[in-house]
Design a protein around this motif. Structure first.
Motif, short mmCIF file in Angstrom:
data_model
loop_
_atom_site.label_atom_id
_atom_site.label_comp_id
_atom_site.label_asym_id
_atom_site.label_seq_id
_atom_site.Cartn_x
_atom_site.Cartn_y
_atom_site.Cartn_z
N ASP A 42 0.81 -1.22 0.00
CA ASP A 42 0.00 0.00 0.00
C ASP A 42 0.84 1.26 0.00
OD1 ASP A 42 -2.39 -1.18 -0.11
OD2 ASP A 42 -2.83 -1.10 2.03
N MET A 43 2.11 1.12 0.27
CA MET A 43 2.95 2.32 0.36
C MET A 43 3.21 2.85 -1.03
SD MET A 43 5.45 1.44 3.49
CE MET A 43 4.70 1.30 5.12
N ILE A 44 3.08 4.16 -1.17
CA ILE A 44 3.12 4.66 -2.54
C ILE A 44 4.48 5.20 -2.98
CG2 ILE A 44 0.68 5.15 -2.93
CD1 ILE A 44 1.37 8.02 -1.88
N GLY A 45 5.41 5.33 -2.10
CA GLY A 45 6.71 5.77 -2.60
C GLY A 45 7.44 6.69 -1.66
N ASP A 46 6.76 7.75 -1.24
CA ASP A 46 7.43 8.70 -0.35
C ASP A 46 7.86 8.03 0.94
OD1 ASP A 46 7.01 10.60 -2.13
OD2 ASP A 46 5.59 11.79 -0.96
N GLU A 47 7.02 7.14 1.42
CA GLU A 47 7.32 6.48 2.70
C GLU A 47 8.64 5.74 2.61
OE1 GLU A 47 4.74 5.87 0.80
OE2 GLU A 47 2.85 5.84 1.90
N ILE A 48 8.79 4.99 1.54
CA ILE A 48 9.99 4.16 1.43
C ILE A 48 11.22 5.04 1.23
CG2 ILE A 48 9.85 3.66 -1.07
CD1 ILE A 48 10.52 0.78 1.06
N SER A 49 11.04 6.09 0.42
CA SER A 49 12.15 7.00 0.16
C SER A 49 12.56 7.74 1.43
CB SER A 49 11.72 7.97 -0.94
OG SER A 49 12.75 8.80 -1.29
N ASN A 50 11.56 8.21 2.19
CA ASN A 50 11.86 8.91 3.45
C ASN A 50 12.49 7.98 4.47
OD1 ASN A 50 10.80 11.20 2.36
ND2 ASN A 50 8.79 11.00 3.34
N ALA A 51 11.99 6.76 4.52
CA ALA A 51 12.54 5.79 5.48
C ALA A 51 14.00 5.50 5.13
CB ALA A 51 11.72 4.51 5.47
N LEU A 52 14.27 5.35 3.86
CA LEU A 52 15.65 5.10 3.42
C LEU A 52 16.54 6.30 3.78
CD1 LEU A 52 17.70 3.34 1.83
CD2 LEU A 52 16.92 4.45 -0.25
N ASN A 53 16.05 7.50 3.51
CA ASN A 53 16.83 8.69 3.80
C ASN A 53 17.08 8.90 5.29
OD1 ASN A 53 16.85 9.20 1.11
ND2 ASN A 53 15.39 10.89 1.15
N SER A 54 16.22 8.34 6.11
CA SER A 54 16.36 8.56 7.55
C SER A 54 17.43 7.66 8.18
CB SER A 54 15.02 8.32 8.25
OG SER A 54 14.76 6.94 8.34
N LEU A 55 17.89 6.67 7.41
CA LEU A 55 18.91 5.77 7.97
C LEU A 55 20.27 6.45 8.02
CD1 LEU A 55 18.21 2.36 6.16
CD2 LEU A 55 17.28 3.17 8.33
N ASP A 56 21.07 6.05 8.97
CA ASP A 56 22.45 6.52 9.03
C ASP A 56 23.14 6.20 7.69
OD1 ASP A 56 24.91 7.27 10.76
OD2 ASP A 56 25.46 5.44 9.72
N VAL A 57 24.05 7.08 7.30
CA VAL A 57 24.62 6.98 5.95
C VAL A 57 25.22 5.60 5.62
CG1 VAL A 57 26.88 7.96 6.58
CG2 VAL A 57 26.02 8.22 4.25
N ASP A 58 25.82 4.93 6.58
CA ASP A 58 26.43 3.63 6.29
C ASP A 58 25.38 2.56 6.00
OD1 ASP A 58 29.12 4.52 6.69
OD2 ASP A 58 28.63 4.63 8.82
N PHE A 59 24.28 2.64 6.72
CA PHE A 59 23.19 1.70 6.46
C PHE A 59 22.49 2.04 5.15
CE2 PHE A 59 23.20 1.48 11.25
CZ PHE A 59 23.75 0.21 11.32
N ARG A 60 22.30 3.35 4.95
CA ARG A 60 21.65 3.79 3.71
C ARG A 60 22.45 3.32 2.51
NH1 ARG A 60 22.47 9.60 3.15
NH2 ARG A 60 22.23 9.52 5.41
N THR A 61 23.77 3.46 2.61
CA THR A 61 24.63 3.12 1.48
C THR A 61 24.50 1.64 1.07
OG1 THR A 61 26.20 4.82 2.09
CG2 THR A 61 27.04 3.07 0.70
N VAL A 62 24.50 0.73 2.03
CA VAL A 62 24.44 -0.69 1.63
C VAL A 62 23.12 -1.02 0.95
CG1 VAL A 62 26.17 -1.75 3.13
CG2 VAL A 62 23.85 -1.43 4.01
N ILE A 63 22.06 -0.38 1.40
CA ILE A 63 20.76 -0.64 0.75
C ILE A 63 20.74 -0.07 -0.66
CG2 ILE A 63 18.28 -0.12 0.84
CD1 ILE A 63 18.23 -0.90 3.61
#
Lengths: 193, 98
Positions: free
Chosen positions: A122-143
């Motif tokens: 049901d998630m349309i996009g912003d949620e996933i993008s915001n959740a990804l952006n909220s991660l610490d840079v090292d975690f964000r990078t591996v994803i």
């Protein structure tokens, strides 16, 4: 990658390699740079800087190897060396501290979230993008490297200069954090969990 | 190098999977490998057998897979500024001629 033999390139070959093998990755590079810096000008500078370095050090690019991974490695190093220091973002968790944290590695045996597939769909996009952006840079990078760019674990290990085991544990931890964020979001929005 | 991911794999737990008590720990280790197409044939087989009989893991796998697909679809959203390629080329090639 770090101990590559120096290649010899004629001027024509340099230009051809740059145009045909390096420039086609500019979309991925810019997207990655933006998700590291969260600033369009910084992302632009970072990509430009990466390409200038790639051309300057083209002799250390082994012909026939993965140009995208090589470029990502340069971009990641430029980010750490030049941009992280002057980044406008709030200061990050100390790198060493993060690594110690990973290595304590009780890779969570528990099932971390109660997210359901229907909720995710049901998630349309912003949620996933915001959740990804909220991660610490090292975690964000591996994803980003794994899920968005499709790099294999051994390529990620080379890009990030870490052992494959660390790639795996970092990725595992990153995914759990991402699910926690999505789950919080789903609760706030009143999705049924 | 890719094979190092199989170090933790224990064949005996594969046999356990046929029984009533599947080994969740082993399965959790393999889940990401399967998701990222890094698992060897034995690991894939083991995982497939496990999730056939294990609803929670079947769900986790599908949620993780859905998130991975969603990231691919939704997080590739920054368009490269139209002048960037030309700027890079002019800097690179101008520098080279000097």
């Amino acid at each position: 990658m770090s101990e590559t033999r120096r290649q010899s390139y004629s001027q024509k070959e340099k230009e051809k390699t740059f145009e045909k093998e390096f420039l086609p990755h500019i979309d991925s590079m810019y997207n990655f740079a933006y998700r590291l810096t969260f600033d369009e000008d910084d992302a632009k500078d970072l990509v430009q800087d990466t390409y200038l370095k790639a051309y300057r050090f083209i002799e250390s690019f082994e012909k026939g190897t993965n140009a995208k991974a090589w470029l990502f490695r340069i971009l990641k190093n430029s980010f750490i060396n030049d941009f992280r220091k002057k980044s406008k973002q709030p200061s990050k968790v100390d790198y060493q501290e993060v690594e110690t944290f990973y290595n304590s590695e009780d890779v969570d045996q528990s099932i971390t979230t109660d997210l359901r597939i229907e909720t995710v769909q049901d998630m349309i996009g912003d949620e996933i993008s915001n959740a990804l952006n909220s991660l610490d840079v090292d975690f964000r990078t591996v994803i980003i490297l794994c899920d968005l760019e499709g790099f294999k674990y051994d390529e990620m290990a080379k890009i990030l200069d870490i052992p494959i085991g660390t790639v795996r544990s970092r990725l595992h931890r990153a995914r759990n954090l991402l699910k926690e964020r999505l789950s919080d979001y789903a609760k706030k929005m009143g999705y049924k969990n | 190098m890719g094979l190092s991911s199989t170090d933790s794999f224990d064949e005996s737990s594969s046999r356990n999977a046929q029984g009533v008590q599947p080994d969740h720990k082993e399965c959790l280790k393999i889940l990401n490998l399967v998701l990222d197409e890094e698992a060897g044939p034995k690991e894939q087989e083991y995982f497939k057998k496990h999730i056939e009989n294990c609803m929670p893991y079947y769900e986790i796998y599908n949620v993780d897979k859905a998130i991975k697909e969603l990231i691919k679809q939704k997080c590739y959203d920054k368009e490269v500024p139209s002048d960037l390629v030309d700027q890079i080329k002019s800097k690179v090639f101008q520098g080279a001629e000097e």
